[in-house]
Structure formats: structure tokens, C-alpha cells
Motif scaffolding. Sequence first.
Motif, PDB file in Angstrom:
ATOM      1  N   SER A  26     -57.980 -41.182  17.143  1.00 35.96           N
ATOM      2  CA  SER A  26     -58.092 -42.784  16.851  1.00 35.96           C
ATOM      3  C   SER A  26     -57.207 -43.471  18.139  1.00 35.96           C
ATOM      4  O   SER A  26     -57.796 -44.540  18.463  1.00 35.96           O
ATOM      5  N   TYR A  27     -56.219 -42.806  18.486  1.00 34.19           N
ATOM      6  CA  TYR A  27     -55.490 -43.443  19.546  1.00 34.19           C
ATOM      7  C   TYR A  27     -56.430 -43.510  20.898  1.00 34.19           C
ATOM      8  O   TYR A  27     -56.419 -44.412  21.519  1.00 34.19           O
TER       9      TYR A  27
ATOM     10  N   GLU B 268     -59.738 -43.627  21.070  1.00 30.81           N
ATOM     11  CA  GLU B 268     -60.676 -44.654  20.704  1.00 30.81           C
ATOM     12  C   GLU B 268     -60.011 -45.870  21.083  1.00 30.81           C
ATOM     13  O   GLU B 268     -60.905 -46.742  22.106  1.00 30.81           O
ATOM     14  N   ALA B 269     -58.831 -46.301  20.632  1.00 26.94           N
ATOM     15  CA  ALA B 269     -58.313 -47.559  21.146  1.00 26.94           C
ATOM     16  C   ALA B 269     -58.063 -47.584  22.469  1.00 26.94           C
ATOM     17  O   ALA B 269     -58.494 -48.823  23.207  1.00 26.94           O
TER      18      ALA B 269
ATOM     19  N   LEU C 178     -66.722 -44.233  22.525  1.00 30.65           N
ATOM     20  CA  LEU C 178     -65.693 -44.944  21.718  1.00 30.65           C
ATOM     21  C   LEU C 178     -65.708 -43.962  20.205  1.00 30.65           C
ATOM     22  O   LEU C 178     -64.598 -43.462  19.883  1.00 30.65           O
TER      23      LEU C 178
END
Lengths: 502, 502
Positions: free
Chosen positions: A21-22, A24-25, A241
Motif C-alpha cells: 500500500s505504501y 502504491e502511494a 500502481l
Amino acid sequence: MSSKIEEQVKRFYELVKKIKSYNEAINVMYWDLRTGAPKNGVEGRSEVIGMLSSEVFQMKTSSVMEQLLNQLSKHEEELDQITQKSVHLLKKELYRDKKIPKDKYQEYVVLVSNAESVWEEAKKKNDFSLFKPYLEKIVKFNQEFIELWGYEGNKYNALLDQYEPGMTVEQLDPIFKDLKDALVPLIQKVAKAAPVDTSFLKKEYDPHQQKELCQFILRKMGYDFEAGRLDETVHPFQITLNRGDARVTTKFEKNDLTTALFGTMHEGGHAQYEQNISKDLEKTPLAEGSSMGIHESQSRFWENMIGRNSLFWDAYYEYLVSYFPEQLGNIPKEDFYRAVNEMKPSLIRTEADELTYNFHIMIRYEIEKGLINGTIKVEELPTIWKEKMQEYLGIVPNTDAEGVLQDVHWSGGMIGYFPTYALGNIYAAQFYHQLKLELPNFNELLQKGDLIPIKNWLDDKIHRFGKAKTPNELLKDVTHESLNAKYLIEYLTEKVKDIYQV
Amino acid sequence: MSSKIEEQVKRFYELVKKIKSYNEAINVMYWDLRTGAPKNGVEGRSEVIGMLSSEVFQMKTSSVMEQLLNQLSKHEEELDQITQKSVHLLKKELYRDKKIPKDKYQEYVVLVSNAESVWEEAKKKNDFSLFKPYLEKIVKFNQEFIELWGYEGNKYNALLDQYEPGMTVEQLDPIFKDLKDALVPLIQKVAKAAPVDTSFLKKEYDPHQQKELCQFILRKMGYDFEAGRLDETVHPFQITLNRGDARVTTKFEKNDLTTALFGTMHEGGHAQYEQNISKDLEKTPLAEGSSMGIHESQSRFWENMIGRNSLFWDAYYEYLVSYFPEQLGNIPKEDFYRAVNEMKPSLIRTEADELTYNFHIMIRYEIEKGLINGTIKVEELPTIWKEKMQEYLGIVPNTDAEGVLQDVHWSGGMIGYFPTYALGNIYAAQFYHQLKLELPNFNELLQKGDLIPIKNWLDDKIHRFGKAKTPNELLKDVTHESLNAKYLIEYLTEKVKDIYQV
């Protein structure tokens, strides 16, 4: 599986999910920075990316992660294969990272972050002496890291392995030698042949039209626009992403049709790989390409084996001309095909053709090996660069900006990366050979412009496995052979004959 | 400042910086989702946003944050004013959040996240009964939260305060009454007047041309494209990523010139506020608008007081016609000006004109107050909605989709937000009045199209202070008056006279 292990597997994947998740950000922010973020926001954005990246590093090397990995390793036999491989991968990365003292790593991060700006300035001012002290330090750090990590055989293997797991100098040297022995005579032949006319490629090509054309070709390649998008940028790249969002970027040159056309097919090849990794791997660290070289093989395959194939243009040249009737209306397909396959020694790696490109890589590979093993000094690079360019390509840059300073990689600490570009070409030729054996109507398909069976073959044989197979495993499973330059040599020999009749 | 306090101030700002960094990442992802992210990536992206948002919540309510805030509060006299206000703001938010038990909050988050999809479906199917149970629960949760938070005067004040710090029912009721008493007769006058021709606004307007026009107007407004960008979206919004990156989005309707034109000026007004908050506040939680209502005053000011001003079109109508000669070439400026100021009761809030818009808000405000205080039941809403529409605007929707279900706010738990839209109009009129007093050559400037002195006045009086002044402080400091509807009433009375000659 015992319920305790089950619980740990769950916790492991939760942590992996958080890391993903990080990332992706971070990747969304990176993409944004490269596709039109306003100037004044860049500095702040870079800081945010840095902050989240260090959070990722902390999670990956945390004691929680370490304990989970150790516990799960102890009960390897209870884990499914995907989890086994995931644990193995992250453990390898963890111990690699942990062997470097935190302070030293921090110092290195600051160094390379500064080095990149210095390199930019040095290139702009054509002044290698500015960059020299930074590169010296970067080499020294890498030498220290190698000692801390440990290595087998050549020291440079430790760097290679970061980008191409399992690859060694011992394996690469003879392959690059084969390639060199075969390609040098080809280059000499081409040099004597009549040159190809490429002038019509440099006419004015409307960027909007180019964009539509690129979208059309991506669709034909089977690129899924519901799971990606195409944007403009300065230095094109592909970025993923999440599983439903693998983006392509490209650059539209007003006076050059080929940059966007083949650049888009190249990045589209990367994106196709990413879009077709098996859904089973989605939640794991294996949901990425097997290696940099394998990834590059997919982009090179679409860019060159397909995009620069005469049969491909049998299918699409008329369509291309319909976009640019003024520029190409009276250019026969055959002339266009020859023009986009022009082979000619040139100074800049990223602009090199299929044949000469590999020499740009060999030069860098030899220099990197020398630097890491202490047989070449940084201060000698400008001279050595020119010598090697003369030796391999018969041309010499007038400036360091067009020579040793042209690429960003070293300033960012990426030593050991360049070989993956040539490996991409080699893998691509091996896969291409096999594909033609297994799709006997390949020529017919290509001539009709039906690329989907080709894509499906790649998906089935390569893409879906992600990082669950190593490059060597993949190569063996797909081609039943190990790494060798034979097919690339054959391919290029034939291409030279086709284009230059020599 | 003692060195211990100094150390704590440093730690406080580090934590604030981390929270701001996470918010930046979240906002980039949100912007991306709304401006063209591919469909298949949306679910994964939403999860990442949710995950990082809950990290932000944890940081803001962490014991580390609580201790820092308490320590700093104890030594308030040693802190500079900006730090004092920052501590005060975050402490208020912290205690607000902490009063709600974690489980209850979690349950609420899940509820509103589901409610939004249900609302969407209910609106699509025109079936209020689907949404009813969700809204009932949302109201009940909010009632419970209010009890946990505590309140003074009307219960609804606790909700209002979230969006408009310090605002109360006791203050709003008489102001809305004044507004109603004055505007109802105006609406009746307009109803009897000859209608305005708006047909030419609905011709075909090329979206690319519209975009160029919008960029031109943003530039004229002093919007800095080096610190922002303009993109297309479905539901336009303004979003700030960092101090150097305040973005505008808009929607280009092929058959409607005004949506993009005034929508862009509206969002541009928000962005101008964000771009001009003082650099001194950058690292603090005060680097945002004073309140939702004050923010809205800036967007409304540019959209209406400037964008729908006859003098503004003295300057730019010719330029507009040069973009759309076919559509507007034989329309006199005066007709265009009247058309973009058409006033007519309509069903949908977001499409309402300056005059009738306020009634859409009053209806929602009265309903929200009733729901929270238990004098209105959710099940009665469809009926009450129609009654109030009849009472205030003299028209009644045929469907709930065009009535009580039209807005997303309640499904997301946003009760108490609507009044800030009307407050935006009221503040804007108060500021506008003062601006004209202080810029005696205002008419001349506007007629020349020189908007920069107007922007500079807003920057100096309002924007730069960010959240360092409360809405009431700001209003007092700028206009030397407290909140009142007088200037909005005067402004609208004059506008009605000007457009309808009544």
C-alpha cells in the motif's frame, strides 16, 4: 498447517499488504511528478516520497518482519509454494539490508541523492571533474557493501544479483564475448553498405495524431485501457500502481515519428507483463517481473521483434499512412520498414539501434566490473570511454556529456543494472525463437495484424508467473535451453541481411 | 523558551509534518482517482487511501500526540502565537475524536462507507426506502456523538462547529430569516418578469476551446500554473497537495458553456485562497482555509461577484466571442450577461442560480436541525422535502432522485455542512462590499479586466491568514462588522433589478 503458523502467515501477508500500500502511494506520487505536476510542488512532493520510502524500508527490515520470516522459514514445509517463495524473497532482501549498518546506509542515501543533482550539473557543463568525487565515493560504498554482503566468484556478482537474480560475471562474460565476436563483423558490413533514407521520419508529425496512433497500437497489443492509461512525459517509463493499474508514458516528438511509436510499444511491453501476472500472486511480493532483464525482454520483444518487423507493417502501414498521408503518402512500406531499422553507430545509448545497442552495454559492463574490482579508476573514465567507443563502434564523442556522463544510473548508485538491458535483448531473441516454433502460423498472424495469440503465448509462458520463477527457471521452462546469444546473433544477422542486403 | 519546551515544539512539528505528508499522499491518490485513473485500479486504490487515512487518524489521536499537546498547553505562554493556535486546533480535534469509543467510530466508518453506495443505488432507482435505514442509523450515530462531545445551546451546534468553527443555530436562525424575508419577494418579482433568453448558451461549444478559455481566465484571476494545474473530472473540486500544488478540476459540457466557465472560476477561487496562505504557516496545521464557509466565500466571490458581473464582461466578452464566433458572434454582450444571470426556481441545488440557491440550503438546514433534534423523522423526508420546495421555491420534484436523494452529503455522514454554502454567499457579499470601499477604482479595474489588485486585496485581507484567524475574527478584521445578510440582500436586490428590470 498448524493454527499458530496459520496466524503467522496471516500476519505476514498483512504486513506485506501494508508495504504494498505504501509503495502504491509512492508510485502514484512518482507518476504524478513525471506527468505534469506543477514545478512549485516538486520539492515538497519529493520529501513526502522520501518519507514514505523510509517507512517502507523500516517495515521491511523491522524486527516484526524478521521474526515472522524466521518463524515461517522454520516451518517451510507447512507453507504453500507461493508463501515459501515470498518468504524466501523478503528474507533475502532483509538480510541484505541488515548487513549494512544503519548509519552507513543513511550516509549513502544522502550521497546518491546529492550525486544526482551534481551529475545533472556536470552533464550540463560538460565537466566530469564535478561528478568524479561523487562517483568515487559511490564506487567505494558499493565495494564496502559487497564485502558486507559477501559474494561468490567475482565481486561484481553481488551487484548483478540485485537486478538479475542469479546472474554472474562467469555466466555473462562468455555470452558477451560470443555476441561481440558475431556483431563486430556485422557492424563492419553495415558500414560499407549503402545508407538507408530516414529523412521522412523527421518530418512534422502532429503530437495529437501520434497519441491516437499509439493508443491504437497499444490496444492491438492487447493492452487493457481499463487497467492502465497512456500519458506524456519527458523520460518515458512504465509504472504499476496496482494490479488493475499499469500505466504507460511516452514522449511525442514533433519532428520524429519513431520516438513515440516504438517507445510506446516498448513501455507497452512492460505494461503487458504487469497486467497479466496471475491474480494468485496479487497479495504477495511475487506480483512483479521475474527480473529486470526478463522485464526488458518483454519491452524489447514488442518494440523490435514485432514493431520493427516487416510483417507487422504489412498489417498496419496503410493505417499509419492514413494518419499521416502528407508525410508518408508516397513512401512505400518497404522504405519505411528499412528506415525504422537503420543501423548506425551513434554516441547515445538510448538512441541506439538494435545492432549497436549491445555494444553500449558491453562498454558500461566492462567499466563497472573494472571499477568494482579496482582495475579501473574513476579518473580514467573519460579516456577509457573514448577508447572503448573507438574499439567497439568506431566513433568517439567530442564531449563527456555525450560520453561517460550521458546516463543517470551511476549517480543514483545503480551499478550492475546496465547488463540487464542487453540481457533483455538476449532473452527476447530466445523467447522469440521459441514462440515461432510453438505458433507455426506466427507469420500469418502478424501479417494480419492479429497480435492477441502472441500476447496470449507470452502471458501463458512468462507473464503469469511473475517473480514466482527466477529468470533461469523461466528460460529453461519456456525455451528448454539456458542463456545464450545464439538466437540474438541469428536474428540480427538476418535483420542486417534484410535491411542492407549484405 | 526552555530547552525542554523547545525540544517538544520540535517533536510536535515533526509529527505534524508526518501527518501532512500522509495527507499529501492521500490527496494525490484521491485527485488521481477523480481525473482518469483506470476503472480496474479503483478498488485497490480506495483500500490504500483507507489504510493511510486510518494511519493519519492514529497519529492524530496517538498518546504521543496527546502528551505533546498537553505539555505544550501547560506552557502556552512560552509558545509563539502560531504554535499556540496550532496546539489549540489539534487539541480540539484530538479530544473530539477521543470522546468517541474506538469501536463505535469504526462501526460508523463502515456504515457511511456502505451508505454511500446504497445512496447511489437509491438515487439511481429513485427509491428512498433503500437509503432510509442507513440515514436513520447515521442520524442516530450523530445524535450519540453529540451527547459524547457535549454542546451548548442547540444540539446541532456540535455538528455546525465541525465545518464552521464557532457557528451556532442561535446565530444562523435570525440571519436565514432575514434572508428569507427579503428574497421571497424577489423571487416573486422575477417570476412575473419577462424571461431571459439563454438558448445560445446551449449551443455546441468545443471542449478543447473551453479548456483554453478556462486556462486564460484562471491566469487573469492570478492563479499560478507553476503551483497548480487544471484537469477534467465528473464532479469538479479543488484540491491542495502541498503549498506549491493547489489543483483545479472542471467539467466541460459539450452543450453548455457555463458549467466549465463559472465552475472553473469557482474552483479557481478556492485554489487562489490555497495558493496564497502565508508561507509562515506552511509547516503547521493552520495552512488551510479558516472554515468551509470562508473558503466558499472565495469561490462564490469569483464565480458570481466577478464572473457574473457586467463590468467583467466589458473586459472579456469580445475575447470570449473570438473563441466561439459562430455561437456568440451575433449575441450582444448585454444579452450574454443577462443569460448567465438567469434566475429561476429549479430542483437541483448544484444547478441553482445565485438568488434561489440559498433556499436550497435553508431547506436542508431546517431538515438537518429537525432530524438531529428529533422533531423530524427520516421516513417523513420525502414529504417534507416537497412541502418545503413548494413553500420556498414554488416547485415540487416529481421524484425523490430529483428531491431528497439528490445530494451525496448525508450518505457520507456530513450533516451540518450545507449551511456553509449559504454562509459562503453571505461572507462573499460582506467582503465584496468592503472591497469596493477600499478599492475605489474597483469598477474601472474590472472593466479593464485587471483582476490582480482584487486578488491582492483578498490575499492581504483573507488568504494569507489561513486558519490562524477564525471566521468571526476574519470577518470582524476585514469588514468591521459581524455576520449579517444585509449585503447579500442588497447585492441580490440590485442584481434582480439589473437583469429583470423589476
